[in-house]
Design an enzyme around this catalytic site. Structure first.
Site, PDB file in Angstrom:
ATOM      1  N   ASP A  67      53.312  47.755  41.081  1.00  0.00           N
ATOM      2  CA  ASP A  67      53.512  48.218  42.458  1.00  0.00           C
ATOM      3  C   ASP A  67      54.298  47.223  43.306  1.00  0.00           C
ATOM      4  OD1 ASP A  67      51.459  46.370  42.392  1.00  0.00           O
ATOM      5  OD2 ASP A  67      49.894  47.827  42.850  1.00  0.00           O
ATOM      6  N   ASN A 136      37.950  48.781  46.873  1.00  0.00           N
ATOM      7  CA  ASN A 136      37.739  50.225  47.037  1.00  0.00           C
ATOM      8  C   ASN A 136      37.935  50.970  45.712  1.00  0.00           C
ATOM      9  OD1 ASN A 136      40.472  50.126  46.655  1.00  0.00           O
ATOM     10  ND2 ASN A 136      41.036  51.076  48.607  1.00  0.00           N
ATOM     11  N   HIS A 138      40.670  50.790  43.769  1.00  0.00           N
ATOM     12  CA  HIS A 138      42.048  51.148  43.403  1.00  0.00           C
ATOM     13  C   HIS A 138      42.534  50.375  42.183  1.00  0.00           C
ATOM     14  CE1 HIS A 138      43.916  48.081  46.511  1.00  0.00           C
ATOM     15  NE2 HIS A 138      43.811  47.507  45.337  1.00  0.00           N
ATOM     16  N   GLU A 143      44.957  54.577  45.626  1.00  0.00           N
ATOM     17  CA  GLU A 143      43.803  54.478  46.501  1.00  0.00           C
ATOM     18  C   GLU A 143      42.840  55.656  46.252  1.00  0.00           C
ATOM     19  OE1 GLU A 143      43.592  51.663  47.926  1.00  0.00           O
ATOM     20  OE2 GLU A 143      44.917  51.382  49.653  1.00  0.00           O
TER      21      GLU A 143
HETATM   22  C1  F6R Z   1      48.360  44.498  42.432  1.00  0.00           C
HETATM   23  C2  F6R Z   1      47.535  45.686  42.240  1.00  0.00           C
HETATM   24  C3  F6R Z   1      46.194  45.799  42.877  1.00  0.00           C
HETATM   25  C4  F6R Z   1      45.338  44.543  42.731  1.00  0.00           C
HETATM   26  C5  F6R Z   1      44.014  44.709  43.451  1.00  0.00           C
HETATM   27  C6  F6R Z   1      43.150  43.481  43.349  1.00  0.00           C
HETATM   28  O1  F6R Z   1      49.554  44.613  41.684  1.00  0.00           O
HETATM   29  O2  F6R Z   1      47.964  46.579  41.590  1.00  0.00           O
HETATM   30  O3  F6R Z   1      45.518  46.892  42.319  1.00  0.00           O
HETATM   31  O4  F6R Z   1      45.119  44.303  41.361  1.00  0.00           O
HETATM   32  O5  F6R Z   1      44.252  44.997  44.787  1.00  0.00           O
HETATM   33  O6  F6R Z   1      43.764  42.450  44.046  1.00  0.00           O
HETATM   34  P1  F6R Z   1      43.147  40.997  44.055  1.00  0.00           P
HETATM   35  O7  F6R Z   1      43.313  40.466  42.671  1.00  0.00           O
HETATM   36  O8  F6R Z   1      43.998  40.247  45.047  1.00  0.00           O
HETATM   37  O9  F6R Z   1      41.725  41.106  44.460  1.00  0.00           O
END
Ligand code: F6R
Length: 235
Positions: A67, A136, A138, A143
């Site tokens: 992403d 959450n 995701h 989301e």
């Molecule tokens: C980032 C992504 C997100 C993160 C998630 C956890 O490329 O796809 O799904 O893996 O938001 O983020 P952290 O590791 O910062 O808690």
């Protein structure tokens, strides 16, 4: 689904880096799906170290990031492009033409989604997909409420997701281009990593709770080859 509880963040990071290096040893032309965020930072550090010790070679590999925020300048310190350049692309022998990431500067985001999806399908199956998980639930920036059949698309981010990165919700991107759930589930193998007490709840809901679009990561229960690496706090 195999779940590994590691003593600490360092051990978790090492074990996931080792998964990647094994993948590249068995198949040097592997297609890797990559995540950004706080959690995989240690994994990238270990991978760079392994590369410098000549344990791992990226010369024939391809990478696809999950992403990118939209819109965002590539050199913005919050862009995932910038994150990847600093933590991996500039540090190992990946060829720039083999590193794919959605373009946060694209004029037409929907066209960019189509282009990215096309690149993905031309590359064949992702051999190993690395995932983090949001509080959450995701995965990528899919989301809660996401369609299971989604492919790369422009999505609106929850305020909490935006705040986590930018510390505010005003004057910053509230959208992202993300690979879809269908793209992620199409990977041959998936490695999910989670660290810290803050992830404990969502890890339990994702791995043990009902499979529901309200917790996008819960769909991973249906994938045949998932390994989950947690530190003690997240477990
Ligand atoms: C980032 C992504 C997100 C993160 C998630 C956890 O490329 O796809 O799904 O893996 O938001 O983020 P952290 O590791 O910062 O808690």
């Amino acid at each position: 689904m195999e779940i590994f509880v590691c003593d600490n963040y360092e051990e978790m990071s090492f074990k996931v880096a080792r998964e990647i290096s094994r993948q590249l040893t068995v198949k040097p032309t592997s297609v890797l799906g990559l995540a950004t965020g706080e959690t995989p930072k240690g994994m990238y550090r270990k991978l760079v170290k392994m590369y410098k010790q000549k344990i791992v070679d990226f010369s024939e590999a391809k990478t696809f990031n999950l992403d990118e925020f939209y819109p965002i300048k590539r050199d913005n310190k919050h862009s995932f492009k910038n994150y990847m350049q600093k933590r991996l692309f500039e540090e190992v022998n990946l060829r720039p033409k083999n590193c794919f990431i959605p373009d946060g500067e694209a004029e037409n985001p929907n066209k960019e989604c189509q282009r990215y999806e096309k690149e993905l399908s031309h590359s064949g199956q992702i051999d190993l997909q690395v995932l983090g998980i949001g509080e959450n639930g995701h995965i990528g920036f899919n989301e809660p409420g996401v369609e299971w059949s989604s492919v790369t698309q422009l999505v609106e981010l929850e305020d909490k997701t935006v705040k986590k990165e930018f510390n505010t919700t005003s004057g910053v991107p509230n959208k992202a281009i993300t690979m879809g759930v269908k793209d992620i589930m199409g990977a041959n193998r998936i490695v999910l990593l989670a660290s810290g007490e803050g992830k404990k709840n969502v890890v339990e809901r994702a791995l043990k709770g009902p499979i529901t679009q309200e917790v996008p990561a819960s769909i991973l229960q249906l994938h045949p080859k998932v390994k989950v690496y947690l530190d003690k706090e997240a477990a």
